[in-house]
Design a protein around this motif. Structure first.
Motif, PDB file in Angstrom:
ATOM      1  N   GLU A  76       0.883  -1.176  -0.025  1.00  0.00           N
ATOM      2  CA  GLU A  76       0.001   0.107  -0.057  1.00  0.00           C
ATOM      3  C   GLU A  76       1.014   1.268  -0.007  1.00  0.00           C
ATOM      4  OE1 GLU A  76      -4.198  -0.177   1.940  1.00  0.00           O
ATOM      5  OE2 GLU A  76      -2.765  -0.248   3.294  1.00  0.00           O
ATOM      6  N   GLU A  77       0.522   2.020  -0.836  1.00  0.00           N
ATOM      7  CA  GLU A  77       1.176   3.608  -0.921  1.00  0.00           C
ATOM      8  C   GLU A  77       0.239   4.316  -0.174  1.00  0.00           C
ATOM      9  OE1 GLU A  77       3.188   2.665  -5.105  1.00  0.00           O
ATOM     10  OE2 GLU A  77       1.668   3.907  -5.073  1.00  0.00           O
ATOM     11  N   LEU A  78       0.859   5.311   0.762  1.00  0.00           N
ATOM     12  CA  LEU A  78      -0.074   5.997   1.661  1.00  0.00           C
ATOM     13  C   LEU A  78       0.457   7.465   1.607  1.00  0.00           C
ATOM     14  CD1 LEU A  78       0.223   3.219   3.921  1.00  0.00           C
ATOM     15  CD2 LEU A  78      -1.997   4.159   3.923  1.00  0.00           C
ATOM     16  N   HIS A  79      -0.311   8.385   1.510  1.00  0.00           N
ATOM     17  CA  HIS A  79       0.223   9.823   1.481  1.00  0.00           C
ATOM     18  C   HIS A  79       0.305  10.214   3.045  1.00  0.00           C
ATOM     19  CE1 HIS A  79      -1.006  10.659  -2.657  1.00  0.00           C
ATOM     20  NE2 HIS A  79      -2.087  10.013  -2.493  1.00  0.00           N
ATOM     21  N   LEU A  80       1.262  11.187   3.398  1.00  0.00           N
ATOM     22  CA  LEU A  80       1.298  11.885   4.719  1.00  0.00           C
ATOM     23  C   LEU A  80       0.459  12.995   4.550  1.00  0.00           C
ATOM     24  CD1 LEU A  80       5.233  10.950   5.335  1.00  0.00           C
ATOM     25  CD2 LEU A  80       2.791   9.598   6.279  1.00  0.00           C
ATOM     26  N   THR A 132       8.837   1.169   3.402  1.00  0.00           N
ATOM     27  CA  THR A 132       9.656   1.373   2.753  1.00  0.00           C
ATOM     28  C   THR A 132       9.522   2.868   2.189  1.00  0.00           C
ATOM     29  OG1 THR A 132       8.631   0.461   0.752  1.00  0.00           O
ATOM     30  CG2 THR A 132      10.516  -0.786   1.868  1.00  0.00           C
ATOM     31  N   ALA A 133      10.161   3.780   1.360  1.00  0.00           N
ATOM     32  CA  ALA A 133      10.145   5.089   0.921  1.00  0.00           C
ATOM     33  C   ALA A 133       9.519   4.707  -0.761  1.00  0.00           C
ATOM     34  CB  ALA A 133      11.551   5.637   0.591  1.00  0.00           C
ATOM     35  N   THR A 139       5.150  10.212   0.625  1.00  0.00           N
ATOM     36  CA  THR A 139       4.436   8.803   0.621  1.00  0.00           C
ATOM     37  C   THR A 139       5.299   7.759   1.282  1.00  0.00           C
ATOM     38  OG1 THR A 139       3.345   9.461  -1.660  1.00  0.00           O
ATOM     39  CG2 THR A 139       3.767   6.978  -0.837  1.00  0.00           C
ATOM     40  N   VAL A 140       4.527   7.033   2.066  1.00  0.00           N
ATOM     41  CA  VAL A 140       5.241   5.559   2.572  1.00  0.00           C
ATOM     42  C   VAL A 140       4.480   4.536   2.100  1.00  0.00           C
ATOM     43  CG1 VAL A 140       5.676   4.276   4.717  1.00  0.00           C
ATOM     44  CG2 VAL A 140       5.858   6.582   4.741  1.00  0.00           C
ATOM     45  N   GLU A 141       5.335   3.479   1.706  1.00  0.00           N
ATOM     46  CA  GLU A 141       4.714   2.242   1.347  1.00  0.00           C
ATOM     47  C   GLU A 141       4.863   1.153   2.504  1.00  0.00           C
ATOM     48  OE1 GLU A 141       5.480   0.710  -2.871  1.00  0.00           O
ATOM     49  OE2 GLU A 141       6.497  -0.762  -1.628  1.00  0.00           O
ATOM     50  N   THR A 142       3.653   0.523   2.481  1.00  0.00           N
ATOM     51  CA  THR A 142       3.763  -0.796   3.398  1.00  0.00           C
ATOM     52  C   THR A 142       4.000  -1.945   2.721  1.00  0.00           C
ATOM     53  OG1 THR A 142       1.286  -0.839   3.650  1.00  0.00           O
ATOM     54  CG2 THR A 142       2.533   0.720   5.164  1.00  0.00           C
ATOM     55  N   ASN A 143       4.567  -3.069   3.526  1.00  0.00           N
ATOM     56  CA  ASN A 143       4.368  -4.395   2.706  1.00  0.00           C
ATOM     57  C   ASN A 143       4.024  -5.609   3.543  1.00  0.00           C
ATOM     58  OD1 ASN A 143       6.218  -3.866  -0.096  1.00  0.00           O
ATOM     59  ND2 ASN A 143       7.055  -2.454   1.435  1.00  0.00           N
ATOM     60  N   THR A 144       3.058  -6.182   3.161  1.00  0.00           N
ATOM     61  CA  THR A 144       2.334  -7.091   4.229  1.00  0.00           C
ATOM     62  C   THR A 144       3.302  -8.398   4.159  1.00  0.00           C
ATOM     63  OG1 THR A 144       0.858  -8.210   2.498  1.00  0.00           O
ATOM     64  CG2 THR A 144       0.088  -6.033   3.527  1.00  0.00           C
ATOM     65  N   ALA A 145       2.882  -9.133   5.202  1.00  0.00           N
ATOM     66  CA  ALA A 145       3.528 -10.457   5.105  1.00  0.00           C
ATOM     67  C   ALA A 145       2.631 -11.412   4.292  1.00  0.00           C
ATOM     68  CB  ALA A 145       3.343 -11.010   6.667  1.00  0.00           C
ATOM     69  N   VAL A 146       3.364 -12.541   3.815  1.00  0.00           N
ATOM     70  CA  VAL A 146       2.632 -13.492   2.960  1.00  0.00           C
ATOM     71  C   VAL A 146       1.439 -14.120   3.904  1.00  0.00           C
ATOM     72  CG1 VAL A 146       2.528 -15.338   1.599  1.00  0.00           C
ATOM     73  CG2 VAL A 146       4.348 -13.863   1.515  1.00  0.00           C
ATOM     74  N   VAL A 147       0.275 -14.111   3.443  1.00  0.00           N
ATOM     75  CA  VAL A 147      -0.754 -14.891   4.047  1.00  0.00           C
ATOM     76  C   VAL A 147      -1.510 -15.577   3.122  1.00  0.00           C
ATOM     77  CG1 VAL A 147      -0.975 -12.997   5.690  1.00  0.00           C
ATOM     78  CG2 VAL A 147      -2.240 -12.944   3.509  1.00  0.00           C
TER      79      VAL A 147
END
Length: 846
Positions: free
Chosen positions: A11-15, A40-41, A47-55
């Motif tokens: 997910e990319e999220l705006h600050l 991550t950047a 913007t900040v990017e989040t990376n989930t674990a594998v589910v």
């Protein structure tokens, strides 16, 4: 199942700066306080990017997304920041872009320039485990035809650079500018796909495999198939829904491969068109169906069809009931673009929209619980001004809707009986075909917010000033013709042209009272549908409707700063008397009881302190027009004639019309509104009004017009004849809805007849694109149901200076019958009270 079908998401999220409600370029500071595992950047520092674990389950994905958002919210909150998972932050501007300081991103900015600088966009990427790369490439192509549905569900970027772009996902339009975005086209296997990437890198157009920004792609770093088409979704459950559908698509394609079924791949131009269509309309528009030769269908139908198409796969994955439930909730509340536009409609402030997307992003996965109860039997539709997609009243309509529901069906009917009794007692009628009929009034008002009225005020005054300047010029120096902006032959061929109008003094105000018919489309944008410059009617009806509301529903809750339509009487009086010679009276010139608007003539004359004059009331004494019954000299006429002034005769045959024109030409009588004004509100001339604004005012139009085709033009006529069934066709000099044919609702016989009429007399017709009028809740058999509406507003002026123009504090909302887009009273339409909430700085100063 040979594919792993695991799930993961980025997910990319705006600050967002929570004080200024603007983008904050502080990702480096925030990331320094977050674990590297999961955050991550991105290329932009906002913007900040989040990376989930594998589910392996949808609920597992939901919990991962929530976990990462909470972690980011906690750290960002300590910096005075919030987060917004939307394609574009509603108040973002191009100047907000700041590049993240890495060599790779620096090289990209140097190479792509503006393309990088406009990347203030965020998406959601979903990964589904597919270990075989050949299979992943095959699946990628097979599922391409379903991607527009996922885009429509995710669309969350209607605003950019401080304005509504007209798109549900402007992020998609920006993203598709990358040379490596979109679809790959036919690619037989992984080796061929890898060769495409190698060729792109070798060309120098992209730097590495990570820049393969295709709608779907085999991941460059994991054994997954990655979906990249979706906007970022503020509600976690919308992202989960998209992931569930995407995984089921992958499984369905896998089963097709196992069964040896041939690919169904759309041609690239059709695929691009389908993606554009989804970006344009989202869930409020139309999407292509899944047929061999696809045709557009309502977006909700396309969404439900996809869920049904994937039913077996969803059931196999254990996701069917959850996906069905999330689908119906998503369709009921609309996508984020729909909700953002609803938030903006409340106050017209993008800061409110920013606040709403931050609250959704940081709130419960399915969104906050609604504050009001849904209207179960209300036929909710895109573009309804009072009821949202989930059949719940919008905030500014809540009080009225709850009050109506609280009455109950029996009491509503009793109030309607009182309304009808009032109309009979006050002879509240409208003339149709020589007969007076009751004027139908709906008891649910239409509300117009302060920011909307401010927008309309600026746009309509601009339009009125340009039309007045055109009338003054075209019956005077004719500079616009000499400069080649308009053709003399075209102007003089307009049915409203009157040569005698050139006799009036050059100082005359020819159209001090102008009426404008406006509509709102399904996205909430106002459009001018028609200009009325001869004798626009409706003001008195708006005033009488308020009297009915006061008598029948005095206990209905009303907003603060509600405009009083009766205040327009004094505005009208000042307009009519402006410039008249001292010692004279203003009068309303009428055909008499035979006029279709006789009710209005009487009410306006009485309310504004004007004499009511019919031809037999008039005489000329010592060069002045005199009102026989009172002996008063008349200094100005408010001309309200069904026919032209020049042909007006008294019962004894006296040519009173010629006497009126002679008196006016001598400067002893003002005509408001003057003969010849029809040249400006002719429907063929309507198309030229934006040019008039540019030519006379040196301004850009503040309100848009409806695309209009002038059928005297051969090229335009040919195109219209091919599309009569898709357009609205009208006679150029028509009124009251007569002769209007709405193509999509017409029979084959009606369309054939209209084609013949156009071919016989093309100069007598115009065509317009169909506007899906907005709707407002109306009472039907004791229940609330949507009805299409338009709005007539009035601009008055007392002089030629810009400050002399003003928008009257009233509006006539006309209501179409059920299933119709025609609102005219002569075609079965009615009306409703228009509740204009004035801006604070205007209330009490008009």
């Amino acid at each position: 199942m040979s594919a792993a079908l695991t799930l993961g998401a980025e997910e990319e999220l705006h600050l967002i700066d929570l004080e200024r409600w603007q983008l904050a370029a502080r990702a480096p500071q925030v990331l320094s306080k977050l674990p590297r595992d999961g955050y991550t950047a991105e290329i932009q520092r906002t913007t900040v990017e989040t990376n989930t674990a594998v589910v392996s389950t949808l609920d597992g994905l939901r919990q991962e997304l929530l976990r990462l958002r909470r972690g980011l919210v906690d750290v960002a909150g300590r910096e005075g920041l919030g987060i917004a998972a939307v394609g574009t932050a509603p108040r973002s501007e191009f100047r907000d872009f700041e590049l993240t300081a890495t060599g790779r991103y620096g090289r990209m900015q140097e190479q792509y320039r503006l393309l990088v600088d406009e990347q203030l966009i965020c998406g959601t990427q979903v990964h589904v485990g597919v270990e075989d790369r050949d299979q992943a490439v095959e699946i990628m192509q097979r599922i391409a035809r379903w991607l527009p549905v996922l885009l429509a569900l995710s669309a969350s970027s209607p605003y950019l650079n401080g304005q509504d772009t007209g798109y549900a996902s402007i992020r998609t339009i920006i993203w598709q500018r990358w040379p490596s975005a979109g679809a790959t086209g036919y690619t037989p296997d992984a080796a061929a796909y890898d060769q495409v990437i190698a060729d792109l890198i070798a060309s120098g157009v992209i730097a590495d495999a990570k820049m393969a920004y295709f709608d779907v792609r085999p991941s460059s770093h994991a054994p997954t198939l990655e979906l990249r088409i979706a906007d970022a979704c503020p509600l976690v459950d919308d992202a989960v829904l998209i992931a569930g559908l995407f995984r089921a698509m992958v499984r369905a394609a896998e089963k097709e491969i196992e069964a040896g079924e041939l690919r169904t791949i759309r041609a690239l131009p059709v695929h691009r068109a389908a993606i554009w269509q989804a970006a344009r309309g989202g869930l409020a528009g139309r999407l292509l169906d899944d047929s061999r030769h696809p045709r557009p269908i309502p977006a909700p139908d396309a969404v439900r069809a996809l869920v049904e198409r994937l039913r077996e796969e969803l059931e196999e994955l254990g996701d069917l009931e959850e996906v069905r439930e999330m689908t119906e909730l998503a369709l009921a509340r609309g996508n984020s673009a729909d909700r953002q536009r609803s938030a903006f409609a409340e106050e017209g402030d993008l800061a409110d929209v920013m606040r709403s997307v931050v609250e959704e992003t940081q709130g419960p996965p399915g969104g906050a619980q609604p504050a009001s109860i849904a209207l179960r039997r209300y036929r909710a539709r895109a573009g309804d001004e009072g009821i949202d997609a989930s059949s719940r009243p919008r905030r500014h309509y809540t009080g009225v809707v709850d009050w109506v529901r609280g009455l109950g069906e029996d009491e509503v009917r009793r109030r309607e009986e009182r309304r009808d009794a009032w109309s009979i007692a006050h002879d509240f009628t409208f003339g149709v075909d020589g007969q007076q009929r009751p004027f139908d009034v709906d008891l649910v008002p239409r509300l117009i917010q302060p920011h909307e009225w401010t927008e309309l005020e600026a746009g309509l005054i601009q339009r009125a000033r340009a039309i007045e300047a055109f009338l003054d010029d075209v019956y005077g120096e004719q500079r616009i013709i000499a400069d080649g902006v308009l053709d003399d032959e075209i102007v003089r061929s307009v049915p409203g042209w009157r040569e005698e109008a050139r006799r009036l003094p050059p100082t005359a105000l020819r159209a001090p009272i102008q009426g404008f018919d406006l509509v709102r489309n399904e996205y909430g944008g106002w459009r001018v549908l028609e200009d009325n410059v001869r004798c626009p009617s409706g003001a008195a009806y708006a005033m009488s409707i308020r009297q009915i509301m006061d008598a029948v529903v005095p206990d209905m809750p009303r907003p603060d700063r509600l405009a009083d339509p009766a205040s327009a009487l004094e505005q009208l009086r000042r307009t009519i008397l402006a410039g008249a010679k001292p010692g004279t009276r203003g009068a309303l010139l009428s055909d008499g009881p035979s006029s279709s608007a006789w009710y209005e003539h009487r009410m306006l004359a009485d309310g504004a302190g004007l004499l009511l004059a019919v031809p037999d009331d008039l005489d000329v004494v010592d060069g002045f027009m005199v009102h026989r019954p009172t002996g008063n000299r008349i200094g100005s006429f408010y001309v309200r004639l069904d026919d032209q002034v020049l042909t007006l005769t008294a019962s004894d045959g006296r040519p009173i019309g010629e006497e009126i024109m002679d008196t006016a030409a001598a400067g002893r009588l003002l005509l408001k509104n003057a003969p010849g004004n029809g040249v400006a509100d002719d429907k063929a001339m309507y198309r030229a009004v934006p040019e008039l604004i540019g030519y006379y005012l040196r301004e850009r139009p503040l309100l848009e017009s409806v695309p209009t085709y002038r059928l005297a033009d051969e090229a335009e006529r040919r195109g219209v004849l091919e599309r009569v069934g898709e357009l609205v066709t009208k006679p150029v000099d028509g009124s009251g809805g007569r002769g209007v044919l709405i193509g999509p609702s017409a029979s084959a016989t009606e369309l054939a007849d209209r084609r013949h009429e156009i071919a016989e007399h093309p100069e007598a017709w115009v065509a317009q694109e169909v506007v899906q009028l907005s709707s407002v809740p109306s009472v039907e058999d004791g229940l609330l149901q949507p009805r299409h509406v338009d709005l007539r507003a009035f601009v008055y002026t007392t002089g030629h200076r810009k400050r002399d123009w003003f928008l009257a504090d009233l509006g006539l909302t006309r209501v179409a019958p059920e299933g119709s887009l025609v609102v005219n009273s002569s075609r079965g339409g009615g009306a409703k009270d228009t509740w204009i909430v004035l801006p604070e700085h205007q209330h009490g100063h008009r």
